[in-house]
Write a protein that holds these residues in place. Sequence first.
Motif, PDB file in Angstrom:
ATOM      1  N   PRO A  29     -29.677 -39.900 -69.027  1.00 30.42           N
ATOM      2  CA  PRO A  29     -28.863 -38.846 -69.638  1.00 30.42           C
ATOM      3  C   PRO A  29     -29.700 -37.586 -69.818  1.00 30.42           C
ATOM      4  CG  PRO A  29     -29.686 -40.299 -71.337  1.00 30.42           C
ATOM      5  CD  PRO A  29     -30.149 -40.868 -70.021  1.00 30.42           C
ATOM      6  N   PRO A  30     -29.087 -36.442 -70.077  1.00 29.11           N
ATOM      7  CA  PRO A  30     -29.865 -35.269 -70.472  1.00 29.11           C
ATOM      8  C   PRO A  30     -30.657 -35.595 -71.740  1.00 29.11           C
ATOM      9  CG  PRO A  30     -27.589 -34.655 -69.977  1.00 29.11           C
ATOM     10  CD  PRO A  30     -27.630 -36.151 -70.011  1.00 29.11           C
ATOM     11  N   MET A  31     -31.906 -35.149 -71.805  1.00 30.27           N
ATOM     12  CA  MET A  31     -32.794 -35.595 -72.876  1.00 30.27           C
ATOM     13  C   MET A  31     -33.061 -34.541 -73.947  1.00 30.27           C
ATOM     14  SD  MET A  31     -33.626 -38.744 -72.213  1.00 30.27           S
ATOM     15  CE  MET A  31     -35.155 -39.000 -73.108  1.00 30.27           C
ATOM     16  N   GLY A  32     -32.644 -33.302 -73.715  1.00 25.05           N
ATOM     17  CA  GLY A  32     -33.071 -32.216 -74.588  1.00 25.05           C
ATOM     18  C   GLY A  32     -32.697 -32.387 -76.041  1.00 25.05           C
ATOM     19  N   ARG A  33     -31.442 -32.747 -76.319  1.00 25.82           N
ATOM     20  CA  ARG A  33     -30.996 -32.827 -77.708  1.00 25.82           C
ATOM     21  C   ARG A  33     -31.687 -33.961 -78.453  1.00 25.82           C
ATOM     22  NH1 ARG A  33     -29.938 -29.629 -81.640  1.00 25.82           N
ATOM     23  NH2 ARG A  33     -28.292 -30.338 -83.062  1.00 25.82           N
ATOM     24  N   ALA A  34     -31.803 -35.125 -77.850  1.00 25.39           N
ATOM     25  CA  ALA A  34     -32.479 -36.255 -78.496  1.00 25.39           C
ATOM     26  C   ALA A  34     -33.942 -35.929 -78.757  1.00 25.39           C
ATOM     27  CB  ALA A  34     -32.350 -37.506 -77.636  1.00 25.39           C
ATOM     28  N   GLU A  35     -34.587 -35.271 -77.814  1.00 25.15           N
ATOM     29  CA  GLU A  35     -36.001 -34.900 -78.001  1.00 25.15           C
ATOM     30  C   GLU A  35     -36.159 -33.929 -79.166  1.00 25.15           C
ATOM     31  OE1 GLU A  35     -37.479 -35.376 -73.352  1.00 25.15           O
ATOM     32  OE2 GLU A  35     -36.960 -33.407 -74.147  1.00 25.15           O
ATOM     33  N   ALA A  36     -35.204 -33.036 -79.331  1.00 21.45           N
ATOM     34  CA  ALA A  36     -35.290 -32.059 -80.412  1.00 21.45           C
ATOM     35  C   ALA A  36     -35.118 -32.707 -81.780  1.00 21.45           C
ATOM     36  CB  ALA A  36     -34.238 -30.975 -80.209  1.00 21.45           C
ATOM     37  N   LEU A  37     -34.443 -33.839 -81.843  1.00 21.17           N
ATOM     38  CA  LEU A  37     -34.106 -34.448 -83.129  1.00 21.17           C
ATOM     39  C   LEU A  37     -34.957 -35.659 -83.489  1.00 21.17           C
ATOM     40  CD1 LEU A  37     -30.201 -34.297 -82.951  1.00 21.17           C
ATOM     41  CD2 LEU A  37     -31.727 -32.846 -84.293  1.00 21.17           C
ATOM     42  N   ILE A  38     -35.769 -36.166 -82.551  1.00 17.72           N
ATOM     43  CA  ILE A  38     -36.475 -37.413 -82.826  1.00 17.72           C
ATOM     44  C   ILE A  38     -37.515 -37.251 -83.930  1.00 17.72           C
ATOM     45  CG2 ILE A  38     -38.167 -37.060 -80.979  1.00 17.72           C
ATOM     46  CD1 ILE A  38     -36.677 -40.408 -82.238  1.00 17.72           C
ATOM     47  N   ALA A  39     -38.219 -36.121 -83.983  1.00 15.56           N
ATOM     48  CA  ALA A  39     -39.221 -35.935 -85.043  1.00 15.56           C
ATOM     49  C   ALA A  39     -38.548 -35.937 -86.418  1.00 15.56           C
ATOM     50  CB  ALA A  39     -39.988 -34.634 -84.810  1.00 15.56           C
ATOM     51  N   GLN A  40     -37.414 -35.287 -86.514  1.00 14.08           N
ATOM     52  CA  GLN A  40     -36.663 -35.266 -87.771  1.00 14.08           C
ATOM     53  C   GLN A  40     -36.237 -36.683 -88.166  1.00 14.08           C
ATOM     54  OE1 GLN A  40     -33.221 -32.706 -87.629  1.00 14.08           O
ATOM     55  NE2 GLN A  40     -32.249 -33.728 -89.350  1.00 14.08           N
TER      56      GLN A  40
END
Length: 455
Positions: free
Chosen positions: A96-107
Motif C-alpha cells: 500500500p502507499p506508506m506515507g501516512r502510516a510512516e508519518a503517524l508511527i512515531a506518535q
Amino acid sequence: MTWTPTLAAGREPLHERLLAALARDIETGALPPGTRLPAQRDLAHAAGLGLGTVTRAYAAAEQRGLISARVGRGSFVAGRAAPPAETMIDLSRNLPPMGRAEALIAQAVGRLQRRPDLITALAYAPRAGEMAHRAAMAGWLATACGLEGLGPEQVILCGGAQQGMALALGAACRPGDTVLCEEATYMGLKPLAQAAGYRLIGVALDSEGMDPAALAAAAKASGAKAVYLLPTLQNPTGRTMSPARRQAIAGTARRQDLWIVEDDVYGLYAGTSRHPPIAALAPERTFFVAGLSKLVAPGLRAGVVVAPDPAGRERILLALEGLYGAGDTFSRMIAAQWVEDGTAEAIARENIAEAEVRLAMALDILGPAAERPGGEASLHLWLPLAELEAERVAGRALRGGVQLTPADSPLVGEGTTRGLRLCLAAVRERGRLEQGLRIVAGALAGREAGETARV
C-alpha cells in the motif's frame, strides 16, 4: 549463426542447463552483443532437444535481459544488460502507499508509553491474543471486510494474513491433501503449500474469478479437502465476484464438502463493488483471513483468522501454541489502538484515494492492454498476455529499468489465465510510477527502452 551449446551435466531441468550455457557463452564473449541466435526449431534439431525446452530457455534469457526477440527477425544477444537494481522502478511488490502510516508511527509509539496496559506486552500473550485486541479487530472486520456480528471470542489474532492462511489450511488439511485455488493465484500460497506438503490444483477463472463449474469438476476429480480463494480484487487479476457468484461458490463447496479459506485483505479497496464475504454465506465451512498489511502498513503484523467451528478454532490455537508461541503484542497493541481511535480507517481511506488516482493513471497510459479491476481502486493491475509474450514483455521492461513480477510466479497448473501483474503503490512518487508505466506501455508495443513509436 551456428551455435551449438555445451550443456553441463546435472540434475537441473534441460531448459535451465541450456539457459546456463547461453549465459556462459555471452559472458565469455563467445556470443558477442548483436549476434543472431539460431531459430528455436533449428537449435532444438541441432542439439537434440525438445522445442519446448528451447522455447523456455529463450524466454527466460529474454526476461533476464540476455537476449532480445524481434517478431519476424529472430533472437539476438542483447547489447546491454538491465540497469542496476538501485535504479529500478519496482512494480513487482504489492504494497500500500506508506506515507501516512510512516508519518503517524512515531506518535503511535509515543502513545504506547502512556498506556496503563503497556507492561502486559512484556508477558506471553494468550494463544488467541489479548481479549481487548481481539475486540478491536472484530470491529475492524466489520468495517473493512463487511463481516459483522462477530464477538471477540470468535477472533484469533496471528502474525499477518500469510500466517493466517497457513493456520487455516493447517486446520483444514493434512500433508498430502489436495488444495484447490485459482489457476493464477496469490503467489504466497505456492511456497506455503510446498512447505506444508499440500498438492495445489488450479481452477479456471472467468471475468468474476473462480468458475463454480470448474471448481465442482476439480473437486470431484481430485478429492480435494479445501479451496483457497480471493473473492474481492483477486491477486493477481483484480477480479471481483458478484453476490450471485459468491452464492454459487458457497453452494458448490457445500455439495462437494470443501472447506473454504477466504482471503479478504483487499475488500475495502473495492468501494461500492464490495459485497458480503463468502464467510457470511457459508459460515459453517469458511475460514476467514484478513489483516492490516494491504490497507494500513505491511510491517504491522496484525492478522486475523475466524474459524467456522470450535474444532477448527482449537486446531488453529494448537498450531499457534506449538509452532509459533506467543504473538507480537506490541504490533497488536498499535493495531488495536489505531483501530479504536479511527487512525487505521483514516490511513486506509487515504491509501484507497491514492490507489484510485494511480489506477486511473495506469489505465490511461496502458489503455486496452490492461484489464480494469473489479473495484473503484486497486493496488494491482492485470495485463492479459500469452505466456511467452508475457515473458518477453517482462524482459523488455526489465531492460528499460522496470521490475515486474515474474510471469510464472502466480501460475498453478496448465490453465488459460496468463499475463503480467503490475503493482501500483510501491513506487513512492507518482512521476516515477508514470515513467515506469510508459516503459511498460512501450514493452507491450514491442519497443525496447529508448526506441520511439513508429507512425
